[in-house]
Design a protein around this motif. Sequence first.
Motif, PDB file in Angstrom:
ATOM      1  N   ASP A  67      -3.157   5.331   0.559  1.00 36.25           N
ATOM      2  CA  ASP A  67      -4.075   4.255   0.933  1.00 36.25           C
ATOM      3  C   ASP A  67      -4.027   3.994   2.435  1.00 36.25           C
ATOM      4  N   GLN A  68      -2.837   4.029   3.007  1.00 35.77           N
ATOM      5  CA  GLN A  68      -2.699   3.816   4.448  1.00 35.77           C
ATOM      6  C   GLN A  68      -3.428   4.907   5.233  1.00 35.77           C
ATOM      7  N   ASN A 106       0.838  -1.208   0.000  1.00 39.61           N
ATOM      8  CA  ASN A 106       0.000   0.000   0.000  1.00 39.61           C
ATOM      9  C   ASN A 106       0.863   1.244   0.000  1.00 39.61           C
ATOM     10  N   GLN A 136      -7.196   4.300   5.059  1.00 38.84           N
ATOM     11  CA  GLN A 136      -7.598   3.212   5.948  1.00 38.84           C
ATOM     12  C   GLN A 136      -7.596   3.671   7.402  1.00 38.84           C
ATOM     13  N   TRP A 137      -6.570   4.435   7.787  1.00 35.15           N
ATOM     14  CA  TRP A 137      -6.498   4.920   9.158  1.00 35.15           C
ATOM     15  C   TRP A 137      -7.670   5.861   9.457  1.00 35.15           C
TER      16      TRP A 137
END
Length: 57
Positions: A7-8, A3, A11-12
Amino acid sequence: MGNNLRDQLNQWKKKNNQQEAIPTKKKPEKLSQRDLMDLMGTNKRGYTRKRGVIRQK
Protein backbone atom coordinates in the motif's frame (compact mmCIF):
# COMPACT_ATOMS: atom_id res chain seq x y z
CA MET A 1 1.61 2.58 10.39
CA GLY A 2 -1.17 0.12 9.68
CA ASN A 3 -0.35 0.16 5.95
CA ASN A 4 1.60 -2.69 4.56
CA LEU A 5 4.52 -2.21 2.20
CA ARG A 6 2.48 -2.74 -0.95
CA ASP A 7 0.00 0.00 0.00
CA GLN A 8 2.84 2.39 0.81
CA LEU A 9 4.44 1.73 -2.56
CA ASN A 10 1.15 2.31 -4.37
CA GLN A 11 0.66 5.62 -2.57
CA TRP A 12 4.22 6.70 -3.36
CA LYS A 13 3.71 5.77 -7.01
CA LYS A 14 0.52 7.84 -7.21
CA LYS A 15 2.23 10.83 -5.57
CA ASN A 16 5.27 10.80 -7.82
CA ASN A 17 3.26 9.98 -10.94
CA GLN A 18 5.86 7.47 -12.11
CA GLN A 19 5.10 5.70 -15.37
CA GLU A 20 6.64 2.41 -16.35
CA ALA A 21 9.17 2.69 -19.14
CA ILE A 22 7.94 1.23 -22.41
CA PRO A 23 10.74 -0.28 -24.46
CA THR A 24 11.01 1.25 -27.91
CA LYS A 25 11.44 -0.93 -30.96
CA LYS A 26 14.64 -0.41 -32.89
CA LYS A 27 14.34 -0.02 -36.63
CA PRO A 28 16.48 -2.45 -38.60
CA GLU A 29 19.61 -0.79 -39.91
CA LYS A 30 19.61 -0.52 -43.70
CA LEU A 31 23.11 -0.93 -45.12
CA SER A 32 24.15 -0.26 -48.68
CA GLN A 33 25.87 -2.93 -50.69
CA ARG A 34 29.14 -1.01 -50.41
CA ASP A 35 28.85 -0.99 -46.60
CA LEU A 36 28.17 -4.74 -46.56
CA MET A 37 31.18 -5.45 -48.78
CA ASP A 38 33.36 -3.31 -46.52
CA LEU A 39 32.12 -5.14 -43.40
CA MET A 40 32.87 -8.51 -44.98
CA GLY A 41 36.37 -7.32 -45.84
CA THR A 42 36.22 -8.04 -49.57
CA ASN A 43 37.96 -4.76 -50.46
CA LYS A 44 40.95 -5.40 -48.23
CA ARG A 45 44.28 -6.59 -49.51
CA GLY A 46 44.98 -10.27 -49.10
CA TYR A 47 48.29 -11.59 -47.88
CA THR A 48 49.54 -15.17 -48.17
CA ARG A 49 52.64 -17.03 -47.06
CA LYS A 50 54.63 -18.80 -49.75
CA ARG A 51 57.95 -20.39 -48.86
CA GLY A 52 58.24 -18.33 -45.68
CA VAL A 53 57.68 -14.98 -47.43
CA ILE A 54 54.49 -12.97 -46.94
CA ARG A 55 53.21 -11.79 -50.31
CA GLN A 56 50.31 -9.65 -51.40
CA LYS A 57 47.63 -11.27 -53.56
